[in-house]
Design an enzyme around this catalytic site. Structure first.
Site, PDB file in Angstrom:
ATOM      1  N   LYS A   1     -35.976  28.419 -72.995  1.00 57.14           N
ATOM      2  CA  LYS A   1     -35.130  28.292 -74.183  1.00 57.14           C
ATOM      3  C   LYS A   1     -36.057  27.575 -75.266  1.00 57.14           C
ATOM      4  O   LYS A   1     -35.503  26.675 -75.687  1.00 57.14           O
ATOM      5  CB  LYS A   1     -33.873  27.536 -73.875  1.00 57.14           C
TER       6      LYS A   1
ATOM      7  N   ARG B   1     -42.604  61.922-101.834  1.00 56.79           N
ATOM      8  CA  ARG B   1     -42.493  62.527-103.006  1.00 56.79           C
ATOM      9  C   ARG B   1     -42.413  63.921-102.751  1.00 56.79           C
ATOM     10  O   ARG B   1     -43.083  64.514-101.812  1.00 56.79           O
ATOM     11  CB  ARG B   1     -43.534  62.346-104.105  1.00 56.79           C
TER      12      ARG B   1
ATOM     13  N   HIS C   1     -50.610  62.030-112.280  1.00 57.07           N
ATOM     14  CA  HIS C   1     -51.155  61.128-112.990  1.00 57.07           C
ATOM     15  C   HIS C   1     -51.079  59.781-112.385  1.00 57.07           C
ATOM     16  O   HIS C   1     -50.540  59.629-111.121  1.00 57.07           O
ATOM     17  CB  HIS C   1     -50.578  61.160-114.411  1.00 57.07           C
TER      18      HIS C   1
ATOM     19  N   GLU D   1     -32.583  60.333 -93.659  1.00 57.66           N
ATOM     20  CA  GLU D   1     -32.203  61.645 -94.231  1.00 57.66           C
ATOM     21  C   GLU D   1     -30.444  61.357 -94.273  1.00 57.66           C
ATOM     22  O   GLU D   1     -30.069  60.834 -93.540  1.00 57.66           O
ATOM     23  CB  GLU D   1     -32.418  62.806 -93.609  1.00 57.66           C
TER      24      GLU D   1
ATOM     25  N   GLY E   1     -33.090  70.780 -89.812  1.00 57.88           N
ATOM     26  CA  GLY E   1     -34.325  69.766 -89.667  1.00 57.88           C
ATOM     27  C   GLY E   1     -35.551  70.081 -90.658  1.00 57.88           C
ATOM     28  O   GLY E   1     -36.514  69.233 -90.661  1.00 57.88           O
TER      29      GLY E   1
ATOM     30  N   SER F   1     -36.092  69.804 -93.917  1.00 59.36           N
ATOM     31  CA  SER F   1     -36.467  68.847 -94.991  1.00 59.36           C
ATOM     32  C   SER F   1     -37.217  67.542 -94.217  1.00 59.36           C
ATOM     33  O   SER F   1     -38.076  66.936 -94.675  1.00 59.36           O
ATOM     34  CB  SER F   1     -35.521  68.454 -95.886  1.00 59.36           C
TER      35      SER F   1
HETATM   36  O1  LIG Z   1     -26.150  30.568 -71.432  1.00 59.76           O
HETATM   37  C1  LIG Z   1     -26.875  30.298 -70.266  1.00 59.76           C
HETATM   38  C2  LIG Z   1     -28.261  30.418 -70.409  1.00 59.76           C
HETATM   39  C3  LIG Z   1     -29.133  30.083 -69.276  1.00 59.76           C
HETATM   40  N1  LIG Z   1     -28.491  30.020 -68.296  1.00 59.76           N
HETATM   41  C4  LIG Z   1     -29.391  29.439 -67.117  1.00 59.76           C
HETATM   42  O2  LIG Z   1     -29.142  30.465 -66.136  1.00 59.76           O
HETATM   43  C5  LIG Z   1     -29.058  29.797 -64.722  1.00 59.76           C
HETATM   44  C6  LIG Z   1     -27.786  30.206 -64.160  1.00 59.76           C
HETATM   45  O3  LIG Z   1     -27.701  29.331 -62.876  1.00 59.76           O
HETATM   46  P1  LIG Z   1     -26.382  29.599 -61.932  1.00 59.76           P
HETATM   47  O4  LIG Z   1     -26.794  28.879 -60.773  1.00 59.76           O
HETATM   48  O5  LIG Z   1     -26.238  31.216 -61.649  1.00 59.76           O
HETATM   49  O6  LIG Z   1     -25.040  29.122 -62.751  1.00 59.76           O
HETATM   50  C7  LIG Z   1     -29.614  28.430 -64.935  1.00 59.76           C
HETATM   51  O7  LIG Z   1     -30.988  28.636 -64.918  1.00 59.76           O
HETATM   52  C8  LIG Z   1     -28.968  28.179 -66.230  1.00 59.76           C
HETATM   53  O8  LIG Z   1     -29.922  26.987 -66.892  1.00 59.76           O
HETATM   54  C9  LIG Z   1     -27.187  29.766 -68.052  1.00 59.76           C
HETATM   55  O9  LIG Z   1     -26.402  29.346 -67.145  1.00 59.76           O
HETATM   56  N2  LIG Z   1     -26.277  29.975 -69.189  1.00 59.76           N
END
Ligand SMILES: O=c1ccn([C@@H]2O[C@H](COP(=O)(O)O)[C@@H](O)[C@H]2O)c(=O)[nH]1
Length: 490
Positions: free
Chosen positions: A99, A383, A389, A409, A415, A417
């Site tokens: 993330k 074009r 020119h 298009e 097809g 053109s």
């Molecule tokens: O929105 C989100 C984004 C990431 N996660 C991540 O996925 C796994 C879920 O783990 P479970 O044990 O299956 O619940 C975990 O690594 C989260 O950080 C999420 O759950 N939700």
């Protein structure tokens, strides 16, 4: 195989699976059977991860270690991550859940860590800092980039559900929740973008799928978080029965028998996929506009009210008589309708690889301009004849040889053109593999383009248009049949 998407597809097909197992080891949750005799926590966690990977490698399409669980263990934890990644068979892709999201220079360091130190195939990213925060990740060819769109946590809605306006669609679309803006924008950031969408909010999937029809969604929230598997699959699967990577971490790793848990979840997913795919491929004859989105039905009705679709007895440029005539040049006279049409093109453009779009003279030029604005894509146009020119250009706008161009298009009949412009673009060194039209008149154009290596995508077909007009009482069933007979060559 180094491309994430190819690896994902191959593993998914080989293992008949959309299941991703999360590897998130927590020392306090480790089942005692994995404990190391000498009390070495890291050795025990590695044994646990090894057991899970060995038990599930033929049942998954990917693994998703979340880096937080490894960082929490300090330097030995990072070594545990490295060793865990080494356990994963090379043909199964790894999505590193990190993330990340930061300014460009820092993002570049994060990207190096994910892709060069840990050699992950894909990564999760936060969209909060905007496009330039993912550029450094996108610079790694063929890596998957999963952007947080709608997360699975209880407070997800605090910001993600805020209803926001977009200046480009202000006059014709109601405000949309932030996660829809994220989905719409992020899939344009790179062709390698997928979206993270939590299964704990299955009601969000349909709208996200509409704005990102071809994207892969990484779906956490199944198992320990109580997400809705069937609702998620029904609303989120693409028509091809793929497009979702269903993650479960604790649900598998903490199970008494991780293999049985993974097999059970994979099979549950496949049961829903089987019914989804047969529904998607069922013949649609006699089902007037049943599956068509209301916005598209509205678009067709408004085109008819504008006079852009007419029925009668017309003589075409070829001299042939036709029982209908479509004139999309009229769109310029109703800007709000032009904008609606452009948004529909932009939806189709979403899942395609595209450096720029190319308009075809003349009818499609204003349409392509509107699509460029709606999709925020640069435009070039061919074009009819090179200028005699000035710079003597045959293609207007700026471009580089080797760039991927999607042709815009207005409609497709034979097809011809489109093919003429495709030849012009290819002769200039551009790559053309896709063309988008508003209406496919179903008279062989798609097939002719396919023979030239161009996929044609239409917002709707003539048949769908006839169905909508017939269902709305604007076309008699007899006239509909006459038109269908005509396009069949009768
Ligand atoms: O929105 C989100 C984004 C990431 N996660 C991540 O996925 C796994 C879920 O783990 P479970 O044990 O299956 O619940 C975990 O690594 C989260 O950080 C999420 O759950 N939700």
């Amino acid at each position: 195989m180094s491309n994430f998407w190819e690896k994902l597809t191959a593993a998914s097909e080989k293992n008949q699976s959309l299941l991703c197992v999360g590897l998130d080891p927590v020392p306090e949750q480790m089942p005692p059977r994995y404990a190391s005799a000498d009390g070495d926590i890291i050795a025990g966690l590695l044994k646990w991860n090894r057991a899970v990977v060995e038990a599930t490698a033929d049942l998954v399409c990917a693994y998703k270690p979340n880096i937080a669980f490894y960082e929490a263990l300090g330097t030995p934890g990072l070594e545990l991550l490295r060793q865990t990644l080494a356990l994963i068979p090379p043909e199964i892709p790894v999505i590193l859940d990190a993330k990340r999201g930061d300014i460009g220079s820092t993002a570049a360091a994060y990207a190096r860590a994910c892709f060069e130190q840990f050699r992950a195939d894909a990564v999760t990213l936060s969209p909060y800092l905007g496009r330039d925060s993912i550029d450094a990740f996108a610079a790694y060819q063929g890596k998957g980039l999963f952007v947080l769109c709608h997360t699975s946590n209880p407070s997800a809605g605090e910001f993600q559900h805020l209803e926001i306006a977009d200046w480009r669609t202000l006059d014709r679309e109601p405000n949309q929740p932030l996660y829809i803006h994220v989905a719409r924008a992020a899939v344009h950031w790179s062709p390698n973008v997928g979206l993270v969408v939590g299964a704990t909010y299955p009601e969000t999937f349909q709208a996200i799928r509409q704005v990102a029809p071809r994207a892969w969604f990484l779906v956490p929230g199944i198992g320990a978080q109580g997400g809705d598997l069937e609702g998620t699959l029904r609303a989120g699967l693409r028509a091809d029965g793929a497009g979702l990577i269903i993650n479960s971490s604790r649900g598998i790793c903490l199970a008494e028998d991780p293999r049985a848990a993974a097999q059970n979840l994979r099979d549950q997913i496949n049961r829903v996929r089987a019914t989804h795919q047969s529904a998607a491929t069922a013949p649609t004859s006699g089902a007037p506009s049943g599956e068509m989105r209301p916005q598209l039905q509205q678009l067709i009705l408004e085109l008819a009210s504008l006079g852009a679709i007419q029925f009668g007895d017309f003589t075409l440029a070829s001299g042939r008589r036709s029982p209908f005539y479509i004139d999309l040049r009229l769109l310029v006279s109703r800007p709000s309708l032009l904008a609606q049409a452009a948004a529909a093109y932009a939806d189709l453009l979403n899942g395609l690889t595209c450096d720029r779009i190319a308009g075809i003279p003349y009818a499609a030029l204003p349409i392509a301009t509107a699509v460029a604005l709606a999709a925020d894509r640069p435009l070039i146009y061919t074009r009819k004849e090179a200028k005699g020119h000035g710079l003597g250009k045959a293609i207007e706008g700026s471009w580089q040889p080797g760039e991927q161009v999607v042709v815009i298009e207005d409609l497709i009949t034979s097809g011809g053109s489109i093919l003429q412009s495709v030849e012009q673009l290819r002769a200039a060194g551009l790559v053309v593999e896709d063309a988008i039209v508003l209406i496919d008149r179903e008279q062989g154009g798609k097939e002719n383009l396919a023979a030239a290596g161009v996929r044609a995508h239409s917002v709707f077909t003539l048949r769908e248009m006839l169905d909508v007009l017939t269902a709305a009482g604007q076309l008699s069933p007899a006239k509909r049949d006459e038109v269908l007979n005509y396009i069949r060559g009768g």
